[in-house]
Design a protein around this motif. Structure first.
Motif, PDB file in Angstrom:
ATOM      1  N   THR A   1       0.855  -1.183   0.000  1.00  0.00           N
ATOM      2  CA  THR A   1       0.000   0.000   0.000  1.00  0.00           C
ATOM      3  C   THR A   1       0.895   1.237   0.000  1.00  0.00           C
ATOM      4  OG1 THR A   1      -0.086   0.210   2.408  1.00  0.00           O
ATOM      5  CG2 THR A   1      -1.789  -1.172   1.365  1.00  0.00           C
ATOM      6  N   MET A   2       0.319   2.370  -0.344  1.00  0.00           N
ATOM      7  CA  MET A   2       1.073   3.617  -0.303  1.00  0.00           C
ATOM      8  C   MET A   2       1.503   3.914   1.134  1.00  0.00           C
ATOM      9  SD  MET A   2      -0.026   7.274  -1.878  1.00  0.00           S
ATOM     10  CE  MET A   2       1.116   8.637  -1.881  1.00  0.00           C
TER      11      MET A   2
ATOM     12  N   GLN B   1       5.366   4.479   2.342  1.00  0.00           N
ATOM     13  CA  GLN B   1       5.790   5.690   3.038  1.00  0.00           C
ATOM     14  C   GLN B   1       6.497   5.358   4.357  1.00  0.00           C
ATOM     15  OE1 GLN B   1       1.965   7.675   3.040  1.00  0.00           O
ATOM     16  NE2 GLN B   1       2.665   9.115   1.489  1.00  0.00           N
ATOM     17  N   MET B   2       6.070   4.301   5.024  1.00  0.00           N
ATOM     18  CA  MET B   2       6.679   3.927   6.302  1.00  0.00           C
ATOM     19  C   MET B   2       8.101   3.386   6.145  1.00  0.00           C
ATOM     20  SD  MET B   2       3.590   2.521   8.733  1.00  0.00           S
ATOM     21  CE  MET B   2       3.312   1.034   7.811  1.00  0.00           C
ATOM     22  N   VAL B   3       8.418   2.788   5.000  1.00  0.00           N
ATOM     23  CA  VAL B   3       9.751   2.206   4.814  1.00  0.00           C
ATOM     24  C   VAL B   3      10.682   3.076   3.967  1.00  0.00           C
ATOM     25  CG1 VAL B   3       8.911  -0.155   5.119  1.00  0.00           C
ATOM     26  CG2 VAL B   3       9.070   0.806   2.818  1.00  0.00           C
TER      27      VAL B   3
ATOM     28  N   ASP C   1      12.941   6.339   3.521  1.00  0.00           N
ATOM     29  CA  ASP C   1      13.593   7.367   4.330  1.00  0.00           C
ATOM     30  C   ASP C   1      13.623   8.707   3.596  1.00  0.00           C
ATOM     31  OD1 ASP C   1      15.651   7.291   2.464  1.00  0.00           O
ATOM     32  OD2 ASP C   1      17.003   6.152   3.738  1.00  0.00           O
ATOM     33  N   SER C   2      14.294   9.684   4.176  1.00  0.00           N
ATOM     34  CA  SER C   2      14.289  11.039   3.621  1.00  0.00           C
ATOM     35  C   SER C   2      15.054  11.163   2.306  1.00  0.00           C
ATOM     36  CB  SER C   2      14.853  12.026   4.635  1.00  0.00           C
ATOM     37  OG  SER C   2      16.190  11.691   4.946  1.00  0.00           O
ATOM     38  N   TYR C   3      15.801  10.147   1.902  1.00  0.00           N
ATOM     39  CA  TYR C   3      16.513  10.172   0.621  1.00  0.00           C
ATOM     40  C   TYR C   3      15.666   9.604  -0.512  1.00  0.00           C
ATOM     41  CZ  TYR C   3      20.571  11.127   3.490  1.00  0.00           C
ATOM     42  OH  TYR C   3      21.451  11.681   4.379  1.00  0.00           O
ATOM     43  N   GLY C   4      14.470   9.164  -0.193  1.00  0.00           N
ATOM     44  CA  GLY C   4      13.568   8.606  -1.190  1.00  0.00           C
ATOM     45  C   GLY C   4      12.303   9.440  -1.286  1.00  0.00           C
ATOM     46  N   ALA C   5      11.294   8.900  -1.973  1.00  0.00           N
ATOM     47  CA  ALA C   5      10.028   9.609  -2.126  1.00  0.00           C
ATOM     48  C   ALA C   5       8.935   8.619  -2.518  1.00  0.00           C
ATOM     49  CB  ALA C   5      10.146  10.685  -3.191  1.00  0.00           C
ATOM     50  N   VAL C   6       7.706   8.937  -2.130  1.00  0.00           N
ATOM     51  CA  VAL C   6       6.521   8.174  -2.526  1.00  0.00           C
ATOM     52  C   VAL C   6       5.502   9.205  -2.987  1.00  0.00           C
ATOM     53  CG1 VAL C   6       4.717   6.596  -1.754  1.00  0.00           C
ATOM     54  CG2 VAL C   6       7.031   6.383  -0.812  1.00  0.00           C
ATOM     55  N   VAL C   7       5.084   9.102  -4.266  1.00  0.00           N
ATOM     56  CA  VAL C   7       4.249  10.138  -4.876  1.00  0.00           C
ATOM     57  C   VAL C   7       3.050   9.502  -5.572  1.00  0.00           C
ATOM     58  CG1 VAL C   7       4.221  11.988  -6.608  1.00  0.00           C
ATOM     59  CG2 VAL C   7       6.304  11.550  -5.287  1.00  0.00           C
ATOM     60  N   ARG C   8       1.860  10.014  -5.280  1.00  0.00           N
ATOM     61  CA  ARG C   8       0.662   9.570  -5.996  1.00  0.00           C
ATOM     62  C   ARG C   8       0.597  10.299  -7.329  1.00  0.00           C
ATOM     63  NH1 ARG C   8      -5.736  10.129  -4.282  1.00  0.00           N
ATOM     64  NH2 ARG C   8      -6.508   9.356  -6.288  1.00  0.00           N
TER      65      ARG C   8
END
Length: 97
Positions: free
Chosen positions: A5-6, A10-12, A14-21
């Motif tokens: 799931t989104m 988002q929980m896994v 970190d600040s060097y990554g991103a999750v975008v709808r």
């Protein structure tokens, strides 16, 4: 098939990554170690497997709906911006479906 799931992404991430709808897709990137001892960002595209409820009090919101992995890059990127640029370009094929 393994789904996520989104919210889990988002929980896994970190600040060097991103999750975008993006439409019915989720674009994700995370920073980690890769073969050959190289660090960098991957890029992945997920598609909804469930329909979100219009009323989150009576069903699942978008971030709680199942996602299936539909594409990922073979290479790595120096940062999350380049990874997301790849994902946005590749997502054009999936967004219309």
């Amino acid at each position: 098939m393994k789904t996520t799931t989104m919210e889990r992404l988002q929980m896994v991430t970190d600040s060097y990554g991103a999750v975008v709808r993006y439409c019915n897709l989720v674009l994700a990137t995370s920073y980690s170690w890769h073969e050959g001892g190289v660090y960098g960002n991957d890029a992945r595209i997920y598609r909804l497997t469930e329909i979100p409820s219009n009323n989150p009090w009576r069903g699942k919101s978008f971030i709680e709906c199942g996602l299936e992995l539909v594409a990922q890059t073979d290479g790595i990127f120096p940062d999350n911006g380049h990874a997301l640029a790849w994902a946005f370009a590749a997502a054009a094929d999936f967004a219309a479906k």
